[in-house]
Structure formats: structure tokens, C-alpha cells
Design a protein around this motif. Structure first.
Motif, PDB file in Angstrom:
ATOM      1  N   VAL A   1     -11.152   6.261   2.418  1.00  0.00           N
ATOM      2  CA  VAL A   1     -10.259   5.573   1.482  1.00  0.00           C
ATOM      3  C   VAL A   1      -9.604   4.383   2.180  1.00  0.00           C
ATOM      4  O   VAL A   1      -9.587   3.261   1.640  1.00  0.00           O
ATOM      5  CB  VAL A   1      -9.191   6.541   0.942  1.00  0.00           C
ATOM      6  CG1 VAL A   1      -8.152   5.779   0.116  1.00  0.00           C
ATOM      7  CG2 VAL A   1      -9.833   7.644   0.103  1.00  0.00           C
ATOM      8  N   LEU A   2      -9.074   4.606   3.378  1.00  0.00           N
ATOM      9  CA  LEU A   2      -8.398   3.526   4.103  1.00  0.00           C
ATOM     10  C   LEU A   2      -9.337   2.362   4.399  1.00  0.00           C
ATOM     11  O   LEU A   2      -8.910   1.200   4.380  1.00  0.00           O
ATOM     12  CB  LEU A   2      -7.820   4.082   5.417  1.00  0.00           C
ATOM     13  CG  LEU A   2      -6.585   4.968   5.285  1.00  0.00           C
ATOM     14  CD1 LEU A   2      -6.282   5.634   6.615  1.00  0.00           C
ATOM     15  CD2 LEU A   2      -5.387   4.167   4.796  1.00  0.00           C
ATOM     16  N   GLU A   3     -10.598   2.642   4.672  1.00  0.00           N
ATOM     17  CA  GLU A   3     -11.563   1.585   4.985  1.00  0.00           C
ATOM     18  C   GLU A   3     -11.766   0.643   3.799  1.00  0.00           C
ATOM     19  O   GLU A   3     -12.195  -0.497   3.991  1.00  0.00           O
ATOM     20  CB  GLU A   3     -12.915   2.210   5.365  1.00  0.00           C
ATOM     21  CG  GLU A   3     -12.923   2.847   6.745  1.00  0.00           C
ATOM     22  CD  GLU A   3     -14.164   3.712   6.972  1.00  0.00           C
ATOM     23  OE1 GLU A   3     -15.018   3.796   6.040  1.00  0.00           O
ATOM     24  OE2 GLU A   3     -14.281   4.296   8.052  1.00  0.00           O
ATOM     25  N   ARG A   4     -11.452   1.090   2.609  1.00  0.00           N
ATOM     26  CA  ARG A   4     -11.655   0.277   1.416  1.00  0.00           C
ATOM     27  C   ARG A   4     -10.404  -0.473   0.977  1.00  0.00           C
ATOM     28  O   ARG A   4     -10.400  -1.125  -0.075  1.00  0.00           O
ATOM     29  CB  ARG A   4     -12.200   1.157   0.292  1.00  0.00           C
ATOM     30  CG  ARG A   4     -13.676   1.492   0.516  1.00  0.00           C
ATOM     31  CD  ARG A   4     -14.092   2.812  -0.062  1.00  0.00           C
ATOM     32  NE  ARG A   4     -15.512   3.057   0.169  1.00  0.00           N
ATOM     33  CZ  ARG A   4     -16.015   3.530   1.329  1.00  0.00           C
ATOM     34  NH1 ARG A   4     -15.204   3.792   2.336  1.00  0.00           N
ATOM     35  NH2 ARG A   4     -17.313   3.715   1.478  1.00  0.00           N
ATOM     36  N   LEU A   5      -9.351  -0.376   1.783  1.00  0.00           N
ATOM     37  CA  LEU A   5      -8.107  -1.082   1.506  1.00  0.00           C
ATOM     38  C   LEU A   5      -7.945  -2.251   2.460  1.00  0.00           C
ATOM     39  O   LEU A   5      -8.437  -2.201   3.592  1.00  0.00           O
ATOM     40  CB  LEU A   5      -6.919  -0.116   1.649  1.00  0.00           C
ATOM     41  CG  LEU A   5      -6.916   1.111   0.738  1.00  0.00           C
ATOM     42  CD1 LEU A   5      -5.736   2.011   1.105  1.00  0.00           C
ATOM     43  CD2 LEU A   5      -6.858   0.714  -0.725  1.00  0.00           C
ATOM     44  N   PRO A   6      -7.223  -3.287   2.060  1.00  0.00           N
ATOM     45  CA  PRO A   6      -6.958  -4.405   2.980  1.00  0.00           C
ATOM     46  C   PRO A   6      -6.190  -3.904   4.204  1.00  0.00           C
ATOM     47  O   PRO A   6      -5.371  -2.986   4.115  1.00  0.00           O
ATOM     48  CB  PRO A   6      -6.092  -5.355   2.150  1.00  0.00           C
ATOM     49  CG  PRO A   6      -6.358  -4.976   0.727  1.00  0.00           C
ATOM     50  CD  PRO A   6      -6.642  -3.507   0.735  1.00  0.00           C
ATOM     51  N   LEU A   7      -6.475  -4.507   5.336  1.00  0.00           N
ATOM     52  CA  LEU A   7      -5.785  -4.123   6.562  1.00  0.00           C
ATOM     53  C   LEU A   7      -4.325  -4.536   6.495  1.00  0.00           C
ATOM     54  O   LEU A   7      -3.989  -5.626   6.043  1.00  0.00           O
ATOM     55  CB  LEU A   7      -6.453  -4.771   7.776  1.00  0.00           C
ATOM     56  CG  LEU A   7      -7.854  -4.281   8.126  1.00  0.00           C
ATOM     57  CD1 LEU A   7      -8.407  -5.080   9.302  1.00  0.00           C
ATOM     58  CD2 LEU A   7      -7.838  -2.792   8.472  1.00  0.00           C
ATOM     59  N   LEU A   8      -3.454  -3.651   6.968  1.00  0.00           N
ATOM     60  CA  LEU A   8      -2.033  -3.958   7.083  1.00  0.00           C
ATOM     61  C   LEU A   8      -1.642  -3.964   8.538  1.00  0.00           C
ATOM     62  O   LEU A   8      -2.306  -3.370   9.391  1.00  0.00           O
ATOM     63  CB  LEU A   8      -1.197  -2.893   6.352  1.00  0.00           C
ATOM     64  CG  LEU A   8      -1.283  -2.863   4.822  1.00  0.00           C
ATOM     65  CD1 LEU A   8      -0.462  -1.692   4.313  1.00  0.00           C
ATOM     66  CD2 LEU A   8      -0.766  -4.156   4.219  1.00  0.00           C
ATOM     67  N   GLY A   9      -0.540  -4.646   8.833  1.00  0.00           N
ATOM     68  CA  GLY A   9       0.011  -4.576  10.186  1.00  0.00           C
ATOM     69  C   GLY A   9       0.557  -3.186  10.474  1.00  0.00           C
ATOM     70  O   GLY A   9       0.653  -2.348   9.583  1.00  0.00           O
ATOM     71  N   PRO A  10       0.972  -2.939  11.746  1.00  0.00           N
ATOM     72  CA  PRO A  10       1.452  -1.612  12.122  1.00  0.00           C
ATOM     73  C   PRO A  10       2.582  -1.086  11.247  1.00  0.00           C
ATOM     74  O   PRO A  10       2.694   0.108  10.988  1.00  0.00           O
ATOM     75  CB  PRO A  10       1.936  -1.813  13.563  1.00  0.00           C
ATOM     76  CG  PRO A  10       1.139  -2.976  14.055  1.00  0.00           C
ATOM     77  CD  PRO A  10       0.962  -3.861  12.860  1.00  0.00           C
ATOM     78  N   ALA A  11       3.446  -1.966  10.769  1.00  0.00           N
ATOM     79  CA  ALA A  11       4.571  -1.530   9.937  1.00  0.00           C
ATOM     80  C   ALA A  11       4.361  -1.936   8.476  1.00  0.00           C
ATOM     81  O   ALA A  11       5.286  -2.314   7.774  1.00  0.00           O
ATOM     82  CB  ALA A  11       5.868  -2.122  10.459  1.00  0.00           C
TER      83      ALA A  11
ATOM     84  N   GLN B   1       0.819  -1.221   0.000  1.00  0.00           N
ATOM     85  CA  GLN B   1       0.000   0.000   0.000  1.00  0.00           C
ATOM     86  C   GLN B   1       0.849   1.267   0.000  1.00  0.00           C
ATOM     87  O   GLN B   1       0.496   2.265   0.617  1.00  0.00           O
ATOM     88  CB  GLN B   1      -0.977   0.000   1.186  1.00  0.00           C
ATOM     89  CG  GLN B   1      -2.077  -1.034   1.034  1.00  0.00           C
ATOM     90  CD  GLN B   1      -3.087  -1.006   2.169  1.00  0.00           C
ATOM     91  OE1 GLN B   1      -3.155  -0.042   2.924  1.00  0.00           O
ATOM     92  NE2 GLN B   1      -3.850  -2.070   2.302  1.00  0.00           N
ATOM     93  N   ARG B   2       1.942   1.230  -0.735  1.00  0.00           N
ATOM     94  CA  ARG B   2       2.747   2.438  -0.907  1.00  0.00           C
ATOM     95  C   ARG B   2       2.323   3.209  -2.152  1.00  0.00           C
ATOM     96  O   ARG B   2       2.858   4.277  -2.439  1.00  0.00           O
ATOM     97  CB  ARG B   2       4.234   2.093  -0.943  1.00  0.00           C
ATOM     98  CG  ARG B   2       4.718   1.515   0.382  1.00  0.00           C
ATOM     99  CD  ARG B   2       6.217   1.369   0.444  1.00  0.00           C
ATOM    100  NE  ARG B   2       6.643   0.843   1.732  1.00  0.00           N
ATOM    101  CZ  ARG B   2       7.906   0.768   2.150  1.00  0.00           C
ATOM    102  NH1 ARG B   2       8.872   1.200   1.357  1.00  0.00           N
ATOM    103  NH2 ARG B   2       8.202   0.279   3.333  1.00  0.00           N
ATOM    104  N   SER B   3       1.368   2.633  -2.874  1.00  0.00           N
ATOM    105  CA  SER B   3       0.763   3.323  -4.007  1.00  0.00           C
ATOM    106  C   SER B   3      -0.724   3.004  -3.972  1.00  0.00           C
ATOM    107  O   SER B   3      -1.114   1.832  -3.986  1.00  0.00           O
ATOM    108  CB  SER B   3       1.388   2.864  -5.325  1.00  0.00           C
ATOM    109  OG  SER B   3       0.861   3.592  -6.410  1.00  0.00           O
ATOM    110  N   VAL B   4      -1.546   4.049  -3.907  1.00  0.00           N
ATOM    111  CA  VAL B   4      -2.993   3.872  -3.729  1.00  0.00           C
ATOM    112  C   VAL B   4      -3.727   4.766  -4.711  1.00  0.00           C
ATOM    113  O   VAL B   4      -3.329   5.911  -4.953  1.00  0.00           O
ATOM    114  CB  VAL B   4      -3.415   4.213  -2.283  1.00  0.00           C
ATOM    115  CG1 VAL B   4      -4.936   4.201  -2.141  1.00  0.00           C
ATOM    116  CG2 VAL B   4      -2.789   3.225  -1.301  1.00  0.00           C
TER     117      VAL B   4
END
Length: 301
Positions: free
Chosen positions: A290-300, A194-197
Motif C-alpha cells: 500500500v505504501l509503495e503506491r502512495l507519494p513519498l513523504l518526508g520523515p515527519a 496521508q493521514r487518510s488512505v
């Protein structure tokens, strides 16, 4: 004017230089002693936040995103006007709590959405306000920059919100500023980390806006673009082909200087400012959608 800048990272530099260009006395505080920063940029150093608040007429928050709430609330409690680097807070709820506290205290609170002062974006808003493009139905914004170092707090999504709150937020704010509230949001990540959205925004006004933000590999040059289409024409801008720079870095067109001047004048005289605390909340709220529509990532992630 005495300006207290909280934070001594990269974004603090153009803020400090803009205040100095306006003749302000600048004092800096950060969790790590900003001695080298102060020597390099000719500022005073505050021993702690309480000292900075006691000796400042205005507080400019340039610290990491997850510290904004704590610092802004302390400044508001001390009855100091606040300018806060974007995003106003990590969450829309947190941002709204800051706005509510500032209003209750009668203290100005303004988010530093500096792209509103970039000449090319300023010119786009002027063209839209005059109807020069006719009825606009679509727009596209992109923003690319080299990713922060891998060990940077920016990659802790829980702290920073990742590329969406750090980078895309600029153009989400532009979309709201230019085309109004958003009815529907679609988004997807263009890479696994998710470094490009890319997000697609359906505005209540009928405009569809596509917004893309990328933290690229080392050596990625900073670039921004926009393309807006209307019934009477189009408007486009690309930093790789259009140069806004001037020989004098602090010429009147410098967006950080223009931002500081306008926000200072609002604080001192009540003169209109092109950004409000509510704008800061709205931008974070849209980023959350926007974030709610992306897969969850870990803290890092």
C-alpha cells in the motif's frame, strides 16, 4: 506467570490490565522510567531490558514500532516467548528476520493483532466459515480515530509507517485472514499529509476489499465499520450504531483479555492460536505494498 511488558505508552495499558486480570505478575520497562505508569497500574519496574528478561516468563512488546526488532531479538536470545504489538516490525524484511530468529531458537513469537478477538469480527469470520453469506465478492472496512499529537513519533513515517502501519494494518490483517492472499493493490491518499488512505485489494479468491483508515482532527471519535456482500446475504457492523461494550470492562468479551488468554495458552501448552508469526509478516508486507503506491513523504509527513 511473570510477564515483562516493554513500553509504557497508551497501548501498554490494555495489555497490562489483561495480564493482571489473568493473575500474572507484571513488570514494566521503558526507555523513559515508567515510575508513574507503574504506580498508576500497579506493576513492578525493571531497571533495564536485561533485568526484565531475566525476571520474566513471557515478554510483551508494546514499545514504538522502530524498536520492535531490537527488543524481540533480545527476548529471543534470552529464550523468552514473545508477544509483539502490531506491526511486528517496520518492514516485512525486518519482521521476517524476527520470525526466522524465533524459529531458530525454538521460541514462540506471536503478533498482537487484537481485532481478531473483537466479537463483531470474530462473528464475521464464523459466518464466512459456515458459508452463511454464500459466495462473497466484495467487502469494505473503515477505521477512524483522532490523530496522534503533532509532535508524536507516529508522524515520523520512517519510524512508524504512518496511518497505514499504525491503523490500516488492523483491517489489512482482517482482509488477509478472511479472504486470503492479495493479487493486486491500488491505493491513494485522501489528504495531502496521508493521514487518510484508501486501498483496494484484489484477492486471489476473487473478493475485492476496500480498506480505509483515517487519523482525524482533534475530537474525532474512534469508529470502525465493515460491510461484506455475498450471493446469499450481507454482513455489516458499525461502532457508531452497534455497541459491543459491556458494563464490566473486563468481561469475557474484552478482546485484549481474550487475546492474552489465548496467546498465553499457546505459549504454555501449545494450544491453537488464531494468529501466527507468519500472519504478522504478511500484514506488514501488504502494508508495504500500500505504501509503495502512495507519494513519498518526508520523515515527519
Amino acid at each position: 506467570m511473570r510477564v515483562g511488558v516493554v513500553g509504557a505508552g497508551g497501548i501498554a495499558v490494555p495489555h497490562v490490565r489483561a495480564w493482571q486480570a489473568l493473575g500474572a505478575h507484571v513488570v514494566v520497562h521503558s526507555r523513559r522510567p515508567p515510575t508513574a505508569f507503574a504506580e498508576r497500574h500497579g506493576t513492578a519496574v525493571a531497571g533495564d531490558l536485561a533485568d526484565l528478561l531475566a525476571t520474566s516468563d513471557l515478554v510483551d512488546v508494546c514499545s514504538p514500532t522502530d524498536t520492535h526488532e531490537e527488543v524481540v531479538l533480545a527476548a529471543v536470545a534470552a529464550r523468552r516467548p514473545v508477544i509483539c504489538e502490531k506491526p511486528l516490525a517496520r518492514t516485512a524484511h525486518g519482521a521476517q528476520s524476527l520470525v526466522d530468529a524465533a524459529r531458530q531458537a525454538g521460541v514462540p513469537l506471536l503478533p498482537a493483532h487484537v481485532v481478531r478477538w473483537f466479537p463483531a469480527y470474530d462473528a464475521l469470520r464464523a459466518r464466512l466459515s459456515t458459508g452463511d453469506l454464500g459466495v462473497v465478492d466484495h467487502a469494505r472496512f473503515t477505521r477512524h480515530v483522532q490523530a496522534p499529537p503533532d509532535d508524536s513519533w507516529f508522524h515520523d513515517v520512517a519510524r512508524s509507517g504512518g496511518v497505514v502501519l499504525d491503523l490500516m494494518l488492523h483491517d489489512l490483517d482482517q482482509a488477509l485472514w478472511l479472504f486470503g492472499p492479495v493479487r493486486e493493490v491500488a491505493a491513494r491518499s485522501l489528504d495531502p499529509r496521508q493521514r487518510s488512505v484508501r486501498a483496494v485489494l484484489a484477492h486471489e479468491s476473487g473478493v475485492t476489499t476496500t480498506v480505509e483508515a483515517t487519523w482525524g482532527p482533534p475530537g474525532t471519535p474512534f469508529s470502525t465499520t465493515y460491510a461484506v456482500g455475498g450471493s446469499r446475504g450481507t454482513a455489516a457492523y458499525d461502532t457508531t450504531t452497534d455497541d459491543e461494550a459491556t458494563d464490566d470492562e473486563f468481561a469475557d468479551a474484552d478482546p485484549y483479555l481474550r487475546q492474552a488468554r489465548e496467546l498465553r495458552d499457546h505459549v504454555l501448552t501449545g494450544a491453537p492460536a488464531r494468529v501466527t508469526a507468519d500472519d504478522g509478516v504478511a500484514a506488514v508486507a501488504l502494508a508495504e505494498r500500500v505504501l509503495e503506491r502512495l507519494p513519498l513523504l518526508g520523515p515527519a509527513g
